[in-house]
Design a protein around this motif. Structure first.
Motif, PDB file in Angstrom:
ATOM      1  N   GLY A 129      14.403  -8.629   9.160  1.00 42.56           N
ATOM      2  CA  GLY A 129      15.569  -8.944   9.983  1.00 42.56           C
ATOM      3  C   GLY A 129      16.588  -9.684   9.144  1.00 42.56           C
ATOM      4  O   GLY A 129      16.589  -9.558   7.922  1.00 42.56           O
ATOM      5  N   SER A 130      17.449 -10.476   9.798  1.00 40.71           N
ATOM      6  CA  SER A 130      18.452 -11.219   9.024  1.00 40.71           C
ATOM      7  C   SER A 130      17.750 -12.200   8.098  1.00 40.71           C
ATOM      8  O   SER A 130      16.802 -12.874   8.510  1.00 40.71           O
ATOM      9  CB  SER A 130      19.349 -12.029   9.952  1.00 40.71           C
ATOM     10  N   PRO A 131      18.231 -12.313   6.869  1.00 47.31           N
ATOM     11  CA  PRO A 131      17.603 -13.277   5.956  1.00 47.31           C
ATOM     12  C   PRO A 131      17.681 -14.699   6.503  1.00 47.31           C
ATOM     13  O   PRO A 131      18.677 -15.080   7.109  1.00 47.31           O
ATOM     14  CB  PRO A 131      18.438 -13.139   4.683  1.00 47.31           C
ATOM     15  N   LYS A 132      16.616 -15.458   6.300  1.00 47.67           N
ATOM     16  CA  LYS A 132      16.544 -16.832   6.830  1.00 47.67           C
ATOM     17  C   LYS A 132      16.807 -17.827   5.698  1.00 47.67           C
ATOM     18  O   LYS A 132      16.326 -17.623   4.596  1.00 47.67           O
ATOM     19  CB  LYS A 132      15.154 -17.082   7.421  1.00 47.67           C
ATOM     20  N   MET A 133      17.546 -18.902   6.000  1.00 52.60           N
ATOM     21  CA  MET A 133      17.839 -19.917   4.974  1.00 52.60           C
ATOM     22  C   MET A 133      16.646 -20.848   4.842  1.00 52.60           C
ATOM     23  O   MET A 133      16.340 -21.617   5.753  1.00 52.60           O
ATOM     24  CB  MET A 133      19.059 -20.724   5.377  1.00 52.60           C
ATOM     25  N   THR A 149      18.419 -11.894  -9.407  1.00 50.85           N
ATOM     26  CA  THR A 149      18.726 -13.327  -9.393  1.00 50.85           C
ATOM     27  C   THR A 149      18.863 -13.920  -7.980  1.00 50.85           C
ATOM     28  O   THR A 149      18.846 -15.129  -7.826  1.00 50.85           O
ATOM     29  CB  THR A 149      20.038 -13.594 -10.152  1.00 50.85           C
ATOM     30  N   GLY A 150      19.013 -13.051  -6.985  1.00 47.77           N
ATOM     31  CA  GLY A 150      19.200 -13.578  -5.631  1.00 47.77           C
ATOM     32  C   GLY A 150      17.895 -13.880  -4.919  1.00 47.77           C
ATOM     33  O   GLY A 150      17.882 -14.379  -3.795  1.00 47.77           O
ATOM     34  N   TRP A 151      16.783 -13.554  -5.540  1.00 46.16           N
ATOM     35  CA  TRP A 151      15.498 -13.623  -4.876  1.00 46.16           C
ATOM     36  C   TRP A 151      14.736 -14.853  -5.347  1.00 46.16           C
ATOM     37  O   TRP A 151      14.775 -15.202  -6.526  1.00 46.16           O
ATOM     38  CB  TRP A 151      14.740 -12.329  -5.221  1.00 46.16           C
ATOM     39  N   ALA A 152      14.028 -15.500  -4.452  1.00 46.84           N
ATOM     40  CA  ALA A 152      13.281 -16.721  -4.798  1.00 46.84           C
ATOM     41  C   ALA A 152      12.324 -16.484  -5.965  1.00 46.84           C
ATOM     42  O   ALA A 152      12.038 -17.385  -6.746  1.00 46.84           O
ATOM     43  CB  ALA A 152      12.510 -17.230  -3.597  1.00 46.84           C
ATOM     44  N   LYS A 153      11.858 -15.253  -6.099  1.00 48.89           N
ATOM     45  CA  LYS A 153      10.921 -14.928  -7.174  1.00 48.89           C
ATOM     46  C   LYS A 153      11.522 -15.227  -8.556  1.00 48.89           C
ATOM     47  O   LYS A 153      10.800 -15.557  -9.495  1.00 48.89           O
ATOM     48  CB  LYS A 153      10.542 -13.450  -7.041  1.00 48.89           C
ATOM     49  N   MET A 174      16.814 -29.363  -2.714  1.00 54.38           N
ATOM     50  CA  MET A 174      17.174 -28.872  -4.043  1.00 54.38           C
ATOM     51  C   MET A 174      17.808 -27.492  -3.972  1.00 54.38           C
ATOM     52  O   MET A 174      18.738 -27.171  -4.685  1.00 54.38           O
ATOM     53  CB  MET A 174      15.934 -28.806  -4.932  1.00 54.38           C
ATOM     54  N   THR A 175      17.253 -26.648  -3.104  1.00 58.14           N
ATOM     55  CA  THR A 175      17.736 -25.263  -3.079  1.00 58.14           C
ATOM     56  C   THR A 175      17.563 -24.671  -1.685  1.00 58.14           C
ATOM     57  O   THR A 175      16.697 -25.109  -0.913  1.00 58.14           O
ATOM     58  CB  THR A 175      16.978 -24.428  -4.141  1.00 58.14           C
ATOM     59  N   ILE A 176      18.407 -23.711  -1.382  1.00 56.53           N
ATOM     60  CA  ILE A 176      18.227 -22.945  -0.141  1.00 56.53           C
ATOM     61  C   ILE A 176      18.216 -21.473  -0.538  1.00 56.53           C
ATOM     62  O   ILE A 176      19.168 -20.984  -1.145  1.00 56.53           O
ATOM     63  CB  ILE A 176      19.369 -23.202   0.860  1.00 56.53           C
ATOM     64  N   PHE A 177      17.138 -20.807  -0.211  1.00 51.06           N
ATOM     65  CA  PHE A 177      17.048 -19.375  -0.490  1.00 51.06           C
ATOM     66  C   PHE A 177      17.168 -18.589   0.796  1.00 51.06           C
ATOM     67  O   PHE A 177      16.581 -18.972   1.806  1.00 51.06           O
ATOM     68  CB  PHE A 177      15.691 -19.028  -1.114  1.00 51.06           C
ATOM     69  N   PHE A 178      17.875 -17.508   0.737  1.00 51.51           N
ATOM     70  CA  PHE A 178      17.822 -16.557   1.844  1.00 51.51           C
ATOM     71  C   PHE A 178      16.585 -15.689   1.608  1.00 51.51           C
ATOM     72  O   PHE A 178      16.365 -15.241   0.468  1.00 51.51           O
ATOM     73  CB  PHE A 178      19.088 -15.711   1.872  1.00 51.51           C
ATOM     74  N   THR A 179      15.773 -15.488   2.648  1.00 51.91           N
ATOM     75  CA  THR A 179      14.592 -14.621   2.486  1.00 51.91           C
ATOM     76  C   THR A 179      15.064 -13.197   2.192  1.00 51.91           C
ATOM     77  O   THR A 179      16.271 -12.902   2.316  1.00 51.91           O
ATOM     78  CB  THR A 179      13.714 -14.611   3.753  1.00 51.91           C
TER      79      THR A 179
END
Ligand code: ATP
Ligand code: MG
Length: 565
Positions: free
Chosen positions: A219-223, A257-261, A209-214
């Motif tokens: 470190g580098s954000p993880k998908m 808006t970019g954050w999973a929260k 459904m969705t992919i969030f970057f941490t």
């Protein structure tokens, strides 16, 4: 718990301390995961239907305002209408198919919510990004996500154009603007022409459904990939038990808006409960605007990051009255007991802390009605069997520090992430024995409350002692001169590592004698916590490095200390 309670009492929340009778709420929380599930069709459209039949309280689904006092209120029916038109744009002119990935980089505009729902209806996979991203960040996201479509506004379109040609996958650019732009389709213009008839695609519960970057704190954000049911059903725990939302509530969550929260709180958890999602489109976090908004709108539930609460309690809160505010929450980082106390002294309200990750929904929290132990982020969520385990994945006795972990055997909880996209090795590294390891260290006390020690990499090992940065930061913020601080390890020839604090001073203390202040802060920490934890080095700084979501990037300070690139 809350639903049953409302029905019986017609009251908003569990009565204080009533939570005790639901101690084992995992027994109440056993949702059956159907084979097919789509949040737009199975939840949002159901609320719209109830609205139409007069079976739902009059409360907008989305209530959006900005600094210029513009306002938009959409009912669930209006949300459905606009999102169906946008769905036809995605599957028509944009030619997107189920499973195609859509990168969405928008500030808090109403269209952000429409795209969320339209992606659900079309089965396209949504990848939100923060609007502060640079060209380099965007290129990294385009490359790693293989997004076929990007949606953004005028402010970021030129940045996107500067890197878009480097992506082999990007086919469609959709602009949120009143103006045209060469090479871009216009979301508003196309939506206005589109039909509002749309049949939601069939999605299986475990379809992506969705992919969030941490957040990229370490470190580098993880998908991080989630399925339709993991957020769509899993976030019931957040909405019902932690946020304590009902159809009557107006809920303001301030995260970017970019954050999973934001998906957790301002999409799924709130709308599962039929509550109103309140949004203030602030270009940047401004304490006066926040306090005025809380006093001028009927906001009943408020969630923001600890860093924001730290700023808010420095204001004169007695100048404001929050007439409707009933429930305050924080997540993302530890909240200092000192800040909780100041907030309560001024508002009469506790801050209910929650703990979770992009990879999970809520892992643990202080649920409404439960006794709060300041400094602890509460008890495990009913969705998970949370344990503290050693490095081999064996549970340790209560009171012993270890890895915060979630049991995944014999059954992996449906609300845990599917995996890091295209990275099976990294995904496999998170699992040890019967557990998913969060990468955080903590302790469970005799009453089952969890206490955060720190991220595995942030724990300081000094002369044989293990020191969690949070304890030292909590001690420092109790001093009247300290606005906030970050504590990291620093190399030392004798002790190996020592504790170093980077301290931001409150305005009135910036001109004080720095050597005296250092000595005073060291004495203060020795007095309020075990003396071996005191910061042997203190550096005063104007601000701390933070992620877009406001989290302190201790890794940056630590690398500086150790001379690492
Ligand atoms: P990255 O994984 O890219 O380094 P991140 O871990 O900060 O970034 P998120 O998934 O947004 O990305 O954050 C989850 C982490 O935030 C948790 O693992 C934990 O370290 C921290 N966290 C969240 N809530 C709390 C809390 N209440 N108390 C302490 N830490 C928290
Ligand atoms: Mg993480």
């Amino acid at each position: 718990c809350t639903r049953a309670w409302h029905q019986v009492q017609g009251h908003k929340t569990c009565a204080p301390n009533n939570f005790k009778q639901y101690e084992n709420i995992s027994q109440l929380y056993k949702p059956e995961v159907p084979e097919y599930f789509n949040f737009a069709k199975d939840v949002l459209d159901k609320w719209a239907e109830r609205e139409k039949n007069g079976e739902k309280l009059q409360n907008p689904a989305l209530w959006w305002v900005n600094d210029q006092r513009a306002e938009i209120k959409w009912s669930f029916e209006e949300l459905a209408f606009h999102s169906r038109r946008l769905s036809n744009v995605l599957s028509g002119p944009c030619n997107l198919q189920k499973g195609d990935r859509v990168l969405l980089i928008l500030p808090r505009l109403p269209e952000w919510w429409l795209v969320n729902v339209a992606c659900l209806r079309t089965g396209t996979v949504l990848i939100p990004g923060a609007s502060q991203l640079t060209a380099r960040d965007i290129l990294y996201r385009l490359h790693t996500s293989k997004a076929k479509c990007v949606i953004t506004d005028e402010s970021l379109a030129p940045v996107l154009d500067s890197v878009a040609h480097k992506s082999d996958f990007l086919k469609v650019k959709l602009l949120v603007s009143d103006r045209k732009r060469e090479g871009w389709m216009n979301l508003g213009a196309l939506s206005r022409m589109a039909s509002s008839d749309h049949t939601c695609v069939e999605t299986k519960s475990d379809d992506p459904m969705t992919i969030f970057f941490t957040s990229g704190t370490t470190g580098s954000p993880k998908m991080t990939q989630h399925s339709h049911c993991s957020f769509g059903i899993g976030l019931t725990v957040n909405g019902r038990y932690w946020l304590d939302l009902t159809e009557q509530d107006v809920f303001w969550n301030t995260s970017d808006t970019g954050w999973a929260k934001t998906a957790w709180s301002s999409v799924f958890a709130a709308w599962i409960q039929g509550a109103c999602v309140f949004v203030h489109h602030m270009p940047r976090f401004d304490t006066t605007t926040v306090l005025q908004t809380l006093s001028s709108y009927p906001i009943s539930t408020f969630c923001t990051a600890p860093t924001a609460y730290r700023m808010l309690v420095q204001e004169d809160l007695s100048r404001y009255t929050f007439q409707n505010l009933q429930h305050c929450l924080s997540a993302g980082e530890p909240i200092n007991p000192e800040v909780m106390e100041k907030w309560k002294d001024n508002t009469g309200l506790n801050i209910y802390e929650g703990y979770g990750q992009t990879e999970t929904v809520l892992i643990a929290g202080n649920f409404k009605g439960m006794k709060i132990k300041p400094g602890s982020f509460g008890k495990p969520s009913p969705a998970y069997d949370v344990q503290v385990v050693d490095d081999d994945g064996k549970a340790v006795p209560n009171g012993t520090e270890g890895n915060l972990a979630i049991r995944v055997k014999p059954l992996k909880p449906f609300c845990l992430f599917t995996g890091y996209t295209d990275d099976p090795e990294r995904t496999a590294q998170c699992y040890k024995g019967d557990f998913y390891l969060t990468g955080d260290r903590g302790v469970m006390d005799q009453d089952g409350y969890l206490w955060f020690v720190g991220r595995v990499d942030d724990v300081i090992l000094s002369a044989g002692y293990r020191i969690g940065p949070f304890e030292v930061e909590n001690a420092l913020i109790e001093h009247e001169a300290v606005a906030e601080s970050a504590v990291v390890s620093s190399p030392d020839p004798i002790r190996g590592e020592i504790v170093k604090a980077f301290v931001v001073l409150k305005t009135g203390f910036k001109l004080h004698n720095q050597d005296q202040l250092i000595a005073e802060l060291q004495r203060h920490v020795k007095k309020v916590t075990a003396p071996y934890k005191y910061p042997r080095k203190i550096e005063f700084v104007k601000e701390l490095p933070k992620t877009v979501s406001g989290k302190i990037r201790r890794v940056e300070l630590r690398n500086k200390e150790w001379g690492r690139p």
